[in-house]
Enzyme design. Structure first.
Site, PDB file in Angstrom:
ATOM      1  N   GLU A  38      -0.524  -9.200  -0.752  1.00 55.67           N
ATOM      2  CA  GLU A  38      -1.956  -9.481  -0.541  1.00 55.67           C
ATOM      3  C   GLU A  38      -2.715  -9.488  -1.855  1.00 55.67           C
ATOM      4  O   GLU A  38      -3.603 -10.302  -2.078  1.00 55.67           O
ATOM      5  CB  GLU A  38      -2.525  -8.447   0.437  1.00 55.67           C
ATOM      6  CG  GLU A  38      -1.954  -8.631   1.837  1.00 55.67           C
ATOM      7  CD  GLU A  38      -2.367  -7.542   2.781  1.00 55.67           C
ATOM      8  OE1 GLU A  38      -2.096  -6.354   2.491  1.00 55.67           O
ATOM      9  OE2 GLU A  38      -2.957  -7.835   3.815  1.00 55.67           O
TER      10      GLU A  38
ATOM     11  N   GLU B 126       4.147  -5.102   7.524  1.00 57.92           N
ATOM     12  CA  GLU B 126       3.298  -4.123   8.189  1.00 57.92           C
ATOM     13  C   GLU B 126       3.616  -3.970   9.678  1.00 57.92           C
ATOM     14  O   GLU B 126       3.517  -2.896  10.234  1.00 57.92           O
ATOM     15  CB  GLU B 126       1.826  -4.492   8.023  1.00 57.92           C
ATOM     16  CG  GLU B 126       1.284  -4.288   6.620  1.00 57.92           C
ATOM     17  CD  GLU B 126       1.563  -5.438   5.683  1.00 57.92           C
ATOM     18  OE1 GLU B 126       2.404  -6.303   6.002  1.00 57.92           O
ATOM     19  OE2 GLU B 126       0.946  -5.467   4.604  1.00 57.92           O
TER      20      GLU B 126
ATOM     21  N   ALA C  93       0.867  -1.186   0.000  1.00 59.14           N
ATOM     22  CA  ALA C  93       0.000   0.000   0.000  1.00 59.14           C
ATOM     23  C   ALA C  93       0.898   1.229   0.000  1.00 59.14           C
ATOM     24  O   ALA C  93       2.039   1.176   0.459  1.00 59.14           O
ATOM     25  CB  ALA C  93      -0.876  -0.014   1.243  1.00 59.14           C
TER      26      ALA C  93
ATOM     27  N   GLY D  79       0.725  -4.954   0.905  1.00 56.37           N
ATOM     28  CA  GLY D  79      -0.450  -5.025   0.047  1.00 56.37           C
ATOM     29  C   GLY D  79      -0.142  -5.646  -1.304  1.00 56.37           C
ATOM     30  O   GLY D  79      -1.016  -6.220  -1.956  1.00 56.37           O
TER      31      GLY D  79
HETATM   32  N1  T1G Z   1       4.595   3.402   0.154  1.00 56.66           N
HETATM   33  C1  T1G Z   1       5.069   4.610  -0.220  1.00 56.66           C
HETATM   34  N2  T1G Z   1       6.366   4.866  -0.487  1.00 56.66           N
HETATM   35  C2  T1G Z   1       7.219   3.838  -0.353  1.00 56.66           C
HETATM   36  C3  T1G Z   1       6.804   2.545   0.040  1.00 56.66           C
HETATM   37  C4  T1G Z   1       5.428   2.352   0.298  1.00 56.66           C
HETATM   38  N3  T1G Z   1       4.937   1.157   0.642  1.00 56.66           N
HETATM   39  N4  T1G Z   1       7.903   1.745   0.080  1.00 56.66           N
HETATM   40  C5  T1G Z   1       8.944   2.511  -0.269  1.00 56.66           C
HETATM   41  N5  T1G Z   1       8.549   3.762  -0.528  1.00 56.66           N
HETATM   42  C6  T1G Z   1       9.380   4.873  -0.988  1.00 56.66           C
HETATM   43  C7  T1G Z   1      10.409   5.282   0.050  1.00 56.66           C
HETATM   44  O1  T1G Z   1       9.840   6.199   0.959  1.00 56.66           O
HETATM   45  C8  T1G Z   1      11.449   5.933  -0.843  1.00 56.66           C
HETATM   46  O2  T1G Z   1      10.903   7.184  -1.210  1.00 56.66           O
HETATM   47  C9  T1G Z   1      11.415   5.073  -2.108  1.00 56.66           C
HETATM   48  O3  T1G Z   1      10.140   4.417  -2.103  1.00 56.66           O
HETATM   49  C10 T1G Z   1      12.498   4.052  -2.142  1.00 56.66           C
HETATM   50  O4  T1G Z   1      12.392   3.329  -0.899  1.00 56.66           O
HETATM   51  C11 T1G Z   1      -2.975  -2.954   3.554  1.00 56.66           C
HETATM   52  C12 T1G Z   1      -1.354  -1.325   4.838  1.00 56.66           C
HETATM   53  C13 T1G Z   1      10.073  -1.734  -0.849  1.00 56.66           C
HETATM   54  C14 T1G Z   1      11.997  -2.928   0.237  1.00 56.66           C
HETATM   55  O5  T1G Z   1       6.225  -1.659   4.563  1.00 56.66           O
HETATM   56  O6  T1G Z   1      10.571  -1.890   2.780  1.00 56.66           O
HETATM   57  O7  T1G Z   1       0.797  -2.612   2.508  1.00 56.66           O
HETATM   58  O8  T1G Z   1      12.672   8.660  -0.163  1.00 56.66           O
HETATM   59  O9  T1G Z   1      14.789   3.710  -0.255  1.00 56.66           O
HETATM   60  O10 T1G Z   1      15.884   0.325  -0.386  1.00 56.66           O
HETATM   61  O11 T1G Z   1      -1.565  -4.632   4.318  1.00 56.66           O
HETATM   62  O12 T1G Z   1      11.106   0.642   0.492  1.00 56.66           O
HETATM   63  O13 T1G Z   1      12.792   8.065  -2.607  1.00 56.66           O
HETATM   64  O14 T1G Z   1      10.980   9.593  -1.764  1.00 56.66           O
HETATM   65  O15 T1G Z   1      13.346   1.961   0.920  1.00 56.66           O
HETATM   66  O16 T1G Z   1      14.935  -0.283  -2.712  1.00 56.66           O
HETATM   67  C15 T1G Z   1       3.788  -2.342   3.538  1.00 56.66           C
HETATM   68  C16 T1G Z   1       8.124  -0.554   2.848  1.00 56.66           C
HETATM   69  C17 T1G Z   1       3.041  -1.073   3.369  1.00 56.66           C
HETATM   70  C18 T1G Z   1       7.357  -1.824   2.499  1.00 56.66           C
HETATM   71  C19 T1G Z   1      12.391  -0.974  -1.269  1.00 56.66           C
HETATM   72  N6  T1G Z   1       5.007  -2.283   2.782  1.00 56.66           N
HETATM   73  N7  T1G Z   1       9.179  -0.333   1.887  1.00 56.66           N
HETATM   74  O17 T1G Z   1      13.624  -0.696  -0.607  1.00 56.66           O
HETATM   75  O18 T1G Z   1      14.069   1.641  -1.500  1.00 56.66           O
HETATM   76  S1  T1G Z   1       1.601  -1.060   4.372  1.00 56.66           S
HETATM   77  C20 T1G Z   1       6.154  -1.904   3.393  1.00 56.66           C
HETATM   78  C21 T1G Z   1      10.339  -1.017   1.963  1.00 56.66           C
HETATM   79  C22 T1G Z   1       0.563  -2.167   3.594  1.00 56.66           C
HETATM   80  C23 T1G Z   1      -1.547  -3.428   3.591  1.00 56.66           C
HETATM   81  C24 T1G Z   1      -0.647  -2.531   4.355  1.00 56.66           C
HETATM   82  C25 T1G Z   1      11.373  -0.641   0.959  1.00 56.66           C
HETATM   83  C26 T1G Z   1      11.445  -1.594  -0.223  1.00 56.66           C
HETATM   84  P1  T1G Z   1      11.896   8.469  -1.462  1.00 56.66           P
HETATM   85  P2  T1G Z   1      13.704   2.675  -0.319  1.00 56.66           P
HETATM   86  P3  T1G Z   1      14.719   0.220  -1.334  1.00 56.66           P
END
Ligand code: T1G
Length: 698
Positions: A105, A125, A61, A102
């Site tokens: 999912e 999450e 998400a 997500g």
């Molecule tokens: N949403 C928005 N922005 C995101 C994002 C996300 N999920 N994941 C990464 N970014 C942005 C981050 O802020 C950065 O932005 C850029 O992407 C590169 O990230 C309903 C509610 C995917 C392994 O928790 O673990 O789904 O600083 O430097 O090292 O169940 O990002 O460039 O502007 O980390 O290659 C669950 C979180 C969401 C994954 C990539 N997902 N992200 O790592 O790049 S909640 C997460 C990560 C959800 C549902 C629920 C990592 C990555 P900027 P980065 P990276």
């Protein structure tokens, strides 16, 4: 911000396209749902593939949408997954690189899933203080098995696709595709095109032997490890619902847990920390695409505690280091300490023998500056005295090749002054590591007036490579962290004068969540360090009052653990802090001499005087441009000073407490005759934010 659609023969290929990680924001969800419906209505299409553009299938998400109407705008994630699951044609999720949250999912709502090997699969999450809120807690146990699913959901850690495909009985991945993923997915999709009924994960049963006992054991384990973090236990209960409830009831239970967690201060703090860490790597006036200098060889001046720890960071990243000292025995001691650190890791099974040998093979030592001239970066970690720094940097200026970066590990000295000892101030930067330098994640990158932009960009990129959280600081005494901790320590001293014991202050701070209270921290670091700084302060700023208790302690020779006596007593060879009668008597006499009648002080007052001192000083730092943003200050305290993660950092905590309330509390502190009324005047930035009803970090 969308999803692309193309038809190849009888297969529609839908590609999520929302750089950088295909976050499932509203526009992407809408485009994906429309594309599935388009494929369903296209008579030529017999099967559908969903995949992700760029470096991810999907990172989940779009966290940036949380708290905005877009997060729930239809089609929300549940609705998109339902569109996929109820599609009349088979949908194959073709997964590569990253499939998280997500994104996973959504893939679980598809009829089939194929993956490239090495794809990172996770439901992270929980690391955001949440639980998978779009069916992950109900479908993953059904597709992968309850226990492996529970482990993934409660830990949030990624697992490689090919490993998950080996779990007995799993149907998370129908096939691991070697070679071109889409070609392989096309072959699979055509094989499945006419297979009916279409398999739905939701129709499977989640089973675990001795379910009640299994979850009770898991509750005890997870509960014990997740103090202060509500999400892990909620994740566990949602997974238990996948076993004990019908699918739709389980989804309801999951939803309740998700909504409850979204509102918690812990989740707000963890989401704040997630973005704060990423924001810290950006420098306002240094474009992301600034060319960086190549760092293939590093030199470290000084083989003491800091020099050795700094060296290990680079050896761990596979970067050769030449360590320089003035005496062979110092070099030998330094190398021996590095060896001892690695051998301890090998003994604990945290480091393979061959890795240890590989790292040691990257280490060279020398007594001569001539041997380090070809290094791309040199970091001095010599005695914290300007004269010593001057002689080192004059030497470096002579021997280092043009374009080498000259870094100082100074923790308080003026980096501009140090740069002036060379003819290349543009190549000089501060790299302030925190002890133990091979462990602490924080690296303060101190930007001199003349530090070149490409030097900054290079050091910020290098910080990632050596797994540090780099935060840029301007030049001031103490930079960000130590300048703030000085006010924190002043308050700790005043609290002793007014009636607290060291253990009372420490316990209050540790109950708040600090890894260690101020007095245990002083005994660990050495009380003589603060003593030396105060002696300087008494000359530089005679009007800045301090409690004299810390000076009296040092005059008693009680420097801390290293003298087996500090604020606490210590038994030989042990670190247990034992309340000290001698210190208690010293404090009683000191209060009497000051004419102070000791009073009962609440934990809340202790914590707020310590934490709001950090906040007010940070507001000055932000105003002066020493720190770029409030979330940077939080990163400094979360990664370098043991501030509790579930509170998000001092600035995030102040926002949660409410800046209006912070200022009201500070006004009360200003009325205390034994405190420092002048210090408690709200910094102009803080007063302005309160006036405007704004916050530091929201
Ligand atoms: N949403 C928005 N922005 C995101 C994002 C996300 N999920 N994941 C990464 N970014 C942005 C981050 O802020 C950065 O932005 C850029 O992407 C590169 O990230 C309903 C509610 C995917 C392994 O928790 O673990 O789904 O600083 O430097 O090292 O169940 O990002 O460039 O502007 O980390 O290659 C669950 C979180 C969401 C994954 C990539 N997902 N992200 O790592 O790049 S909640 C997460 C990560 C959800 C549902 C629920 C990592 C990555 P900027 P980065 P990276």
């Amino acid at each position: 911000m969308t999803a692309t659609y193309e038809v190849r023969g009888t297969v529609a290929v839908i590609t999520l396209s929302n750089p950088p990680v295909n976050g499932l924001g509203y526009a992407t969800r809408k485009a994906a749902a429309e594309a599935i419906q388009r494929a369903e209505e296209d008579g030529e299409v017999k099967a559908i593939i969903i995949t992700g553009a760029g470096k991810a299938f999907s990172g989940g998400a779009d966290i940036k949408e949380f708290g905005t109407p877009k997060a729930l705008a239809e089609p929300n994630l549940h609705s998109l997954i339902s569109v996929a699951e109820n599609c009349s044609k088979p949908i194959v999720a073709a997964i590569h690189t990253v499939c998280m949250g997500g994104g996973l999912e959504l893939a679980l709502g598809c009829h089939y899933r194929v993956a490239a090997p090495g794809a990172k699969i996770a439901l992270p999450e929980v690391k955001l203080g949440l639980l998978p809120g779009a069916g992950g807690t109900q479908r993953l146990p059904r597709a992968l098995g309850v226990e492996p699913a529970l482990n993934m959901i409660v830990s949030g850690e990624p697992v490689n696709s090919e490993l998950l495909a080996m779990v007995p009985g799993q149907i998370l991945f129908n096939r691991i595709i070697e070679g071109d993923l889409i070609d392989g997915a096309m072959v699979f999709a055509k094989e499945m095109a006419d297979v009916r009924p279409l398999p739905k994960v939701r129709d499977l049963k989640a089973r675990v032997a001795n379910g009640e006992a299994f979850f009770q054991f898991a509750r005890n384990m997870v509960g014990g490890m997740s103090k202060n973090f509500p999400a892990p236990l909620r994740c566990l209960e949602a997974v238990a619902a996948s076993v004990n409830m019908k699918f739709d009831d389980g989804i309801k239970a999951e939803r309740e847990g998700f909504v409850a967690l979204m509102m918690t201060p812990e989740s707000k703090a963890l989401r704040h920390a997630f973005f704060a860490e990423r924001a810290a790597s950006k420098i306002g006036d240094v474009p992301d695409d600034t060319p960086v200098r190549k760092i293939a060889k590093v030199a470290v001046i000084g083989a003491g505690t800091m020099g050795g720890g700094i060296t290990m960071n680079f050896l761990n990243a596979g970067i050769p280091v030449t360590m320089l000292e003035t005496k062979q025995e110092a070099l030998d001691r330094g190398v021996a300490t590095i060896r001892k650190n690695y051998e301890a890791q090998v003994k604990k099974g945290k480091l393979k023998e061959e890795k240890y040998n590989e790292r040691m093979s990257l280490l060279a030592t020398t007594l001569s500056y001539d041997a380090i001239g070809d290094a791309d970066l040199v970091i001095e970690a010599v005695f914290e005295e300007l004269g010593v720094k001057e002689s080192v940097f004059k030497q470096l200026d002579k021997v280092m090749k043009p374009g080498a970066i000259l870094a100082s590990n100074t923790s308080t000295l003026d980096v501009n002054k140090i740069a002036s000892f060379t003819d290349r101030p543009q190549d000089v930067v501060g790299m302030h590591f925190f002890s133990p330098a091979n462990v602490m994640k924080l690296l303060e990158v101190v930007r001199g007036e003349k530090t070149a932009k490409d030097v900054l960009a290079t050091v910020m990129q290098l910080a990632k490579k050596i797994r540090k959280t780099a935060v840029v600081s301007g030049v001031c005494d103490g930079f960000i962290g130590n300048r703030m901790i000085e006010q924190y320590s002043r308050q700790a001293g005043f609290l002793l004068d007014e009636g607290c014991s060291p253990q009372q202050v420490d316990k209050a701070a540790e109950r708040f969540g600090f890894a260690m209270g101020p007095f245990r921290m002083g005994d660990l670091a050495g009380n003589d360090i603060g003593w030396a700084i105060r002696k300087r302060r008494y000359v530089e700023k005679p009007n800045l009052n301090y409690s004299k208790s810390a000076d009296l302690l040092c005059e008693m020779g009680r420097y801390g653990q290293k003298t087996q006596a500090g604020w606490y007593d210590y038994q030989a060879g042990k670190r247990d802090a034992i309340p000290s009668k001698a210190v208690e008597q010293m404090l009683e006499m000191h209060r009497a001499a000051q004419g102070i009648t000791p009073r009962q002080i609440t934990d809340e007052e202790i914590v707020h005087r310590l934490v709001f001192a950090l906040v007010n000083e940070a507001a000055h730092l932000l105003e002066e441009g020493i720190a770029q943003r409030a979330s940077d200050v939080d990163m400094v305290y979360l990664t370098g000073y043991g501030f509790p993660l579930w509170r998000g950092g001092p600035m995030c905590y102040a926002d949660t407490f409410g800046l209006y309330n912070v200022v009201q509390t500070m006004k009360r502190f200003a009325r205390n005759p034994h405190d420092d009324a002048n210090f408690w005047q709200p910094a102009p930035l803080l007063a302005r934010l309160v006036e405007q009803g704004k916050s530091f970090t929201e």
